[in-house]
Design an enzyme around this catalytic site. Structure first.
Site, PDB file in Angstrom:
ATOM      1  N   LEU A 110      37.304  41.752  50.437  1.00 29.93           N
ATOM      2  CA  LEU A 110      37.733  40.570  50.760  1.00 29.93           C
ATOM      3  C   LEU A 110      38.347  39.622  49.756  1.00 29.93           C
ATOM      4  O   LEU A 110      38.739  38.522  50.230  1.00 29.93           O
ATOM      5  CB  LEU A 110      36.660  39.952  51.745  1.00 29.93           C
ATOM      6  CG  LEU A 110      36.360  40.741  52.873  1.00 29.93           C
ATOM      7  CD1 LEU A 110      35.242  40.100  53.693  1.00 29.93           C
ATOM      8  CD2 LEU A 110      37.667  40.847  53.890  1.00 29.93           C
ATOM      9  N   ARG A 111      38.282  40.099  48.413  1.00 29.62           N
ATOM     10  CA  ARG A 111      38.596  38.998  47.509  1.00 29.62           C
ATOM     11  C   ARG A 111      40.205  38.844  47.871  1.00 29.62           C
ATOM     12  O   ARG A 111      40.510  37.731  47.701  1.00 29.62           O
ATOM     13  CB  ARG A 111      38.464  39.579  46.101  1.00 29.62           C
ATOM     14  CG  ARG A 111      37.219  39.584  45.487  1.00 29.62           C
ATOM     15  CD  ARG A 111      37.161  39.710  44.060  1.00 29.62           C
ATOM     16  NE  ARG A 111      35.692  39.816  43.575  1.00 29.62           N
ATOM     17  CZ  ARG A 111      35.095  40.906  43.174  1.00 29.62           C
ATOM     18  NH1 ARG A 111      35.778  42.202  43.314  1.00 29.62           N
ATOM     19  NH2 ARG A 111      34.016  40.842  42.729  1.00 29.62           N
ATOM     20  N   GLY A 112      41.176  39.706  48.117  1.00 28.06           N
ATOM     21  CA  GLY A 112      42.404  39.511  48.428  1.00 28.06           C
ATOM     22  C   GLY A 112      42.763  38.286  49.587  1.00 28.06           C
ATOM     23  O   GLY A 112      43.664  37.235  49.368  1.00 28.06           O
ATOM     24  N   ASP A 128      40.436  43.601  39.507  1.00 27.16           N
ATOM     25  CA  ASP A 128      40.450  43.102  40.852  1.00 27.16           C
ATOM     26  C   ASP A 128      39.842  41.655  40.780  1.00 27.16           C
ATOM     27  O   ASP A 128      40.144  40.869  41.783  1.00 27.16           O
ATOM     28  CB  ASP A 128      39.959  44.222  41.765  1.00 27.16           C
ATOM     29  CG  ASP A 128      39.441  43.632  43.086  1.00 27.16           C
ATOM     30  OD1 ASP A 128      40.337  43.398  43.804  1.00 27.16           O
ATOM     31  OD2 ASP A 128      38.133  43.459  43.351  1.00 27.16           O
TER      32      ASP A 128
END
Length: 362
Positions: free
Chosen positions: A294-296, A213
């Site tokens: 919230l990385r995406g 991720d």
């Protein structure tokens, strides 16, 4: 205590190895786009490239590093410090600049560091000579691979076979831009801003989801099936091996054109904007795909802006988002343990629904 760095790096190699030109590489558009976007904006967070053996992963990454223009570095600095940007300077160079001392500047090719699978943590992070520190009061630091990779590309082949602890160290440095080494109460830190590129074969095992991720993008590559394309690739490689100079000259103009396009995109990046409604839709896609954290959202916004800059625009379009959304989200989906990483169908399906666009024929 003063800080000394032992065995300073050479600023320029005496000989340069001939590298296959990036613009001559046929196919694997997904991998090439992901690499270019990370070079334009390293904050995208690196690329994980998973695919079959012998599909040109290493060749493509070396070709990209060779394509990039030379950069200004502080002479004899083992960390490739930037002469004017304080965020990209070692503490010693920054202090010297703040004290008003002039720094000598040289031009240097962008560094590509290959991380060997058997590397130790000391080899990667660097080591402190405790004996010298105690006897002479000097923080004698021997830089590791992270120091050499600063402002360059760090490539880890077969990253899925690397020790999880080392992967954690690499990802932490890539995310923070700094590497900190602590031994016996002595602490030294240096800038470590690099594009992290990992590659691997899914047949040899996957990375743990929490590590996967943290790679900004995930490119899947497959062996080319079309016989004509395979023949073209074999012939190109044969021509390059027989007469590298003539082959390189043939692609020189294309190389210069792409290099300039990347430089222009880097300069334009700060001016690129994403409309509020598009940002909301990106977050809605992430929410409907049940992406953790919230990385995406962040990576998709950054990658879309980098693509717009690469295409010479100051405004992100829906098409920009469509081209990067699968690369940014496919490895963040929750999946059945028996499934391989999602091919992108699920991501594109939700994207089409949220953005109200027709599916693109492949």
């Amino acid at each position: 205590m003063t800080v000394t760095a032992e065995a300073p790096l050479q600023t320029t190699p005496s000989t340069s190895r001939v590298v296959f030109p990036f613009t001559a590489i046929v196919g694997q558009e997904e991998m090439k786009l992901a690499l270019i976007l990370n070079v334009i904006d390293p904050k995208v967070g690196g690329v994980m490239i998973m695919g079959d053996r012998g599909t040109g992963k290493s060749t493509t990454i070396r070709a990209l590093a060779d394509l990039l223009p030379e950069m200004d570095v502080v002479e004899h600095d083992p960390f490739n410090s930037h002469p004017t940007d304080t965020d990209l300077m070692s503490d010693e160079v920054r202090q010297s600049v703040m004290d008003g001392h002039p720094v000598s500047v040289v031009r240097k090719k962008v560094t590509m560091i290959d991380l060997p699978l058997g590397a130790t943590e000391d080899r990667v992070c660097g080591t402190i000579d405790i004996e010298k520190a105690l006897s002479e009061g000097v923080k004698a630091f021997e830089p590791g691979l992270l120091a050499k990779a600063n402002r360059g590309i760090l490539y880890v082949d077969e990253v899925n076979l690397l020790d999880d602890h080392l992967v954690d160290v690499l990802l932490d440095s890539a995310a923070s831009g700094w590497n900190t080494v602590e031994r016996e109460g002595i602490s030294i830190r240096h800038p470590a801003r690099f594009v992290l590129v990992g590659s691997g074969n899914p047949e040899e095992g996957e990375l743990r989801p929490q590590l996967l991720d943290r790679f900004g993008m995930h490119a899947e590559i497959r062996t080319v099936k079309e016989p004509e394309l395979r023949v073209q690739i074999v012939e190109q490689r044969s021509q390059f091996d027989q007469d590298p100079k003539t082959f390189l000259n043939h692609y020189a103009d294309q190389q210069k054109e792409l290099q300039q396009k990347i430089v222009d995109a880097q300069n334009r990046l700060s001016e690129v904007t994403v409309d509020y409604d598009l940002r909301v839709n990106i977050s809605q896609v992430c929410a409907e795909l049940d992406v953790d954290g919230l990385r995406g959202d962040i990576v998709t916004n950054r990658a879309a802006k980098a693509l717009a800059a690469f295409e010479g625009r100051n405004e992100v379009t829906v098409e920009d988002i469509r081209r990067v959304v699968t690369l940014c989200l496919r490895h963040r989906l929750r999946k059945d343990p028996l499934e391989s990483i999602d091919s992108g169908y699920k991501v594109q399906k939700v994207f089409n629904q949220v953005f109200g666009v027709e599916p693109v024929e492949v």
